[in-house]
Write a protein that holds these residues in place. Structure first.
Motif, PDB file in Angstrom:
ATOM      1  N   ARG A 107      -6.143  33.102  47.856  1.00  0.00           N
ATOM      2  CA  ARG A 107      -4.811  32.512  47.922  1.00  0.00           C
ATOM      3  C   ARG A 107      -4.792  31.071  48.391  1.00  0.00           C
ATOM      4  N   ASN A 108      -5.924  30.538  48.775  1.00  0.00           N
ATOM      5  CA  ASN A 108      -5.992  29.151  49.212  1.00  0.00           C
ATOM      6  C   ASN A 108      -6.053  28.237  47.988  1.00  0.00           C
ATOM      7  N   PRO A 109      -5.094  27.322  47.841  1.00  0.00           N
ATOM      8  CA  PRO A 109      -5.096  26.437  46.669  1.00  0.00           C
ATOM      9  C   PRO A 109      -6.380  25.615  46.532  1.00  0.00           C
ATOM     10  N   ARG A 110      -6.991  25.250  47.623  1.00  0.00           N
ATOM     11  CA  ARG A 110      -8.241  24.469  47.547  1.00  0.00           C
ATOM     12  C   ARG A 110      -9.363  25.276  46.901  1.00  0.00           C
ATOM     13  N   ILE A 111      -9.425  26.542  47.233  1.00  0.00           N
ATOM     14  CA  ILE A 111     -10.466  27.394  46.648  1.00  0.00           C
ATOM     15  C   ILE A 111     -10.192  27.609  45.165  1.00  0.00           C
ATOM     16  N   ILE A 112      -8.948  27.831  44.812  1.00  0.00           N
ATOM     17  CA  ILE A 112      -8.592  28.012  43.395  1.00  0.00           C
ATOM     18  C   ILE A 112      -8.914  26.748  42.601  1.00  0.00           C
ATOM     19  N   ILE A 113      -8.580  25.597  43.140  1.00  0.00           N
ATOM     20  CA  ILE A 113      -8.905  24.323  42.477  1.00  0.00           C
ATOM     21  C   ILE A 113     -10.417  24.154  42.391  1.00  0.00           C
ATOM     22  N   GLY A 114     -11.126  24.545  43.443  1.00  0.00           N
ATOM     23  CA  GLY A 114     -12.593  24.480  43.420  1.00  0.00           C
ATOM     24  C   GLY A 114     -13.178  25.327  42.312  1.00  0.00           C
ATOM     25  N   ILE A 115     -12.628  26.506  42.124  1.00  0.00           N
ATOM     26  CA  ILE A 115     -13.095  27.380  41.046  1.00  0.00           C
ATOM     27  C   ILE A 115     -12.834  26.735  39.692  1.00  0.00           C
ATOM     28  N   LEU A 116     -11.670  26.137  39.525  1.00  0.00           N
ATOM     29  CA  LEU A 116     -11.366  25.443  38.265  1.00  0.00           C
ATOM     30  C   LEU A 116     -12.316  24.279  38.032  1.00  0.00           C
ATOM     31  N   ILE A 117     -12.679  23.577  39.086  1.00  0.00           N
ATOM     32  CA  ILE A 117     -13.637  22.464  38.962  1.00  0.00           C
ATOM     33  C   ILE A 117     -15.005  23.001  38.547  1.00  0.00           C
ATOM     34  N   VAL A 118     -15.432  24.108  39.144  1.00  0.00           N
ATOM     35  CA  VAL A 118     -16.716  24.713  38.769  1.00  0.00           C
ATOM     36  C   VAL A 118     -16.708  25.114  37.296  1.00  0.00           C
ATOM     37  N   ILE A 119     -15.601  25.689  36.834  1.00  0.00           N
ATOM     38  CA  ILE A 119     -15.495  26.076  35.422  1.00  0.00           C
ATOM     39  C   ILE A 119     -15.596  24.841  34.524  1.00  0.00           C
ATOM     40  N   CYS A 120     -14.905  23.772  34.886  1.00  0.00           N
ATOM     41  CA  CYS A 120     -14.961  22.534  34.078  1.00  0.00           C
ATOM     42  C   CYS A 120     -16.358  21.928  34.089  1.00  0.00           C
ATOM     43  N   LEU A 121     -17.027  21.930  35.239  1.00  0.00           N
ATOM     44  CA  LEU A 121     -18.391  21.394  35.299  1.00  0.00           C
ATOM     45  C   LEU A 121     -19.344  22.250  34.470  1.00  0.00           C
ATOM     46  N   PHE A 122     -19.181  23.551  34.537  1.00  0.00           N
ATOM     47  CA  PHE A 122     -19.994  24.449  33.709  1.00  0.00           C
ATOM     48  C   PHE A 122     -19.780  24.126  32.233  1.00  0.00           C
ATOM     49  N   TRP A 123     -18.515  23.908  31.860  1.00  0.00           N
ATOM     50  CA  TRP A 123     -18.160  23.574  30.481  1.00  0.00           C
ATOM     51  C   TRP A 123     -18.855  22.283  30.047  1.00  0.00           C
ATOM     52  N   ILE A 124     -18.845  21.299  30.898  1.00  0.00           N
ATOM     53  CA  ILE A 124     -19.468  20.006  30.569  1.00  0.00           C
ATOM     54  C   ILE A 124     -20.984  20.142  30.520  1.00  0.00           C
ATOM     55  N   PHE A 125     -21.564  20.706  31.579  1.00  0.00           N
ATOM     56  CA  PHE A 125     -23.025  20.754  31.681  1.00  0.00           C
ATOM     57  C   PHE A 125     -23.677  21.609  30.605  1.00  0.00           C
ATOM     58  N   ARG A 126     -23.001  22.663  30.151  1.00  0.00           N
ATOM     59  CA  ARG A 126     -23.637  23.505  29.144  1.00  0.00           C
ATOM     60  C   ARG A 126     -23.659  22.840  27.768  1.00  0.00           C
ATOM     61  N   ASN A 127     -22.986  21.707  27.625  1.00  0.00           N
ATOM     62  CA  ASN A 127     -23.007  20.971  26.366  1.00  0.00           C
ATOM     63  C   ASN A 127     -23.916  19.755  26.410  1.00  0.00           C
ATOM     64  N   ILE A 128     -24.646  19.569  27.499  1.00  0.00           N
ATOM     65  CA  ILE A 128     -25.629  18.487  27.595  1.00  0.00           C
ATOM     66  C   ILE A 128     -26.964  19.066  27.130  1.00  0.00           C
ATOM     67  N   PRO A 129     -27.483  18.591  25.993  1.00  0.00           N
ATOM     68  CA  PRO A 129     -28.646  19.250  25.380  1.00  0.00           C
ATOM     69  C   PRO A 129     -30.003  18.853  25.952  1.00  0.00           C
ATOM     70  N   VAL A 130     -30.055  18.342  27.165  1.00  0.00           N
ATOM     71  CA  VAL A 130     -31.334  17.951  27.761  1.00  0.00           C
ATOM     72  C   VAL A 130     -31.545  18.716  29.064  1.00  0.00           C
ATOM     73  N   GLU A 131     -32.804  18.807  29.454  1.00  0.00           N
ATOM     74  CA  GLU A 131     -33.110  19.437  30.743  1.00  0.00           C
ATOM     75  C   GLU A 131     -32.513  18.571  31.838  1.00  0.00           C
ATOM     76  N   PRO A 132     -32.010  19.115  32.894  1.00  0.00           N
ATOM     77  CA  PRO A 132     -32.076  20.494  33.322  1.00  0.00           C
ATOM     78  C   PRO A 132     -30.870  21.317  32.899  1.00  0.00           C
TER      79      PRO A 132
END
Length: 140
Positions: A107-132
């Motif tokens: 219920r903490n808005p900071r944690i919910i926003i943090g989760i959304l940021i993690v999802i967006c970073l995952f979205w970005i990083f999984r489309n970078i075709p180089v290691e790591p």
């Protein structure tokens, strides 16, 4: 929301989860065309945060955790959080207490926003075709 309606919704969510689990256990999304394709991937050629989730769920239900992780790591990491949130929500309902008794992680808005940021970073990083980062993209 009326308590009876909320209880009905909890039962419906639980029933749908069991039905989906049965469906993904019995049928491999790689082999059956009735599973929907990712429209984002189809139109952009990029992976969305959910790409590979169907295949990951199938593998997870068969006990292949490593393969499931290779298809969608974020899904495997989020299943415990979402499942516990559902259980705590049901518990809150049955106790008749308000959602202020839910843990801060739900219920903490900071944690919910943090989760959304993690999802967006995952979205970005999984489309970078180089290691790591290339391991984040689901293997085909």
């Amino acid at each position: 929301m009326a308590p009876a309606l909320r209880l009905f919704l909890y039962w419906m969510v639980a029933a749908m989860a069991i039905a989906v689990a049965f469906l993904y256990y019995e049928f491999n999304p790689v082999e059956h065309a009735f599973f929907p394709p990712c429209l984002f991937r189809q139109y952009t050629g990029l992976h969305c945060p959910g790409c590979g989730a169907q295949r990951a769920l199938h593998q997870l239900l068969h006990g292949n955790i490593r393969e499931a992780f290779r298809y969608n790591a974020l899904l495997l990491l989020m299943i415990p959080y979402v499942s516990l949130g559902f259980v705590l929500s049901v518990r809150t309902h049955f106790r008749g207490t308000g959602y202020e008794t839910m843990p801060q992680a739900y219920r903490n808005p900071r944690i919910i926003i943090g989760i959304l940021i993690v999802i967006c970073l995952f979205w970005i990083f999984r489309n970078i075709p180089v290691e790591p980062f290339s391991w984040l993209a689901p293997h085909d």
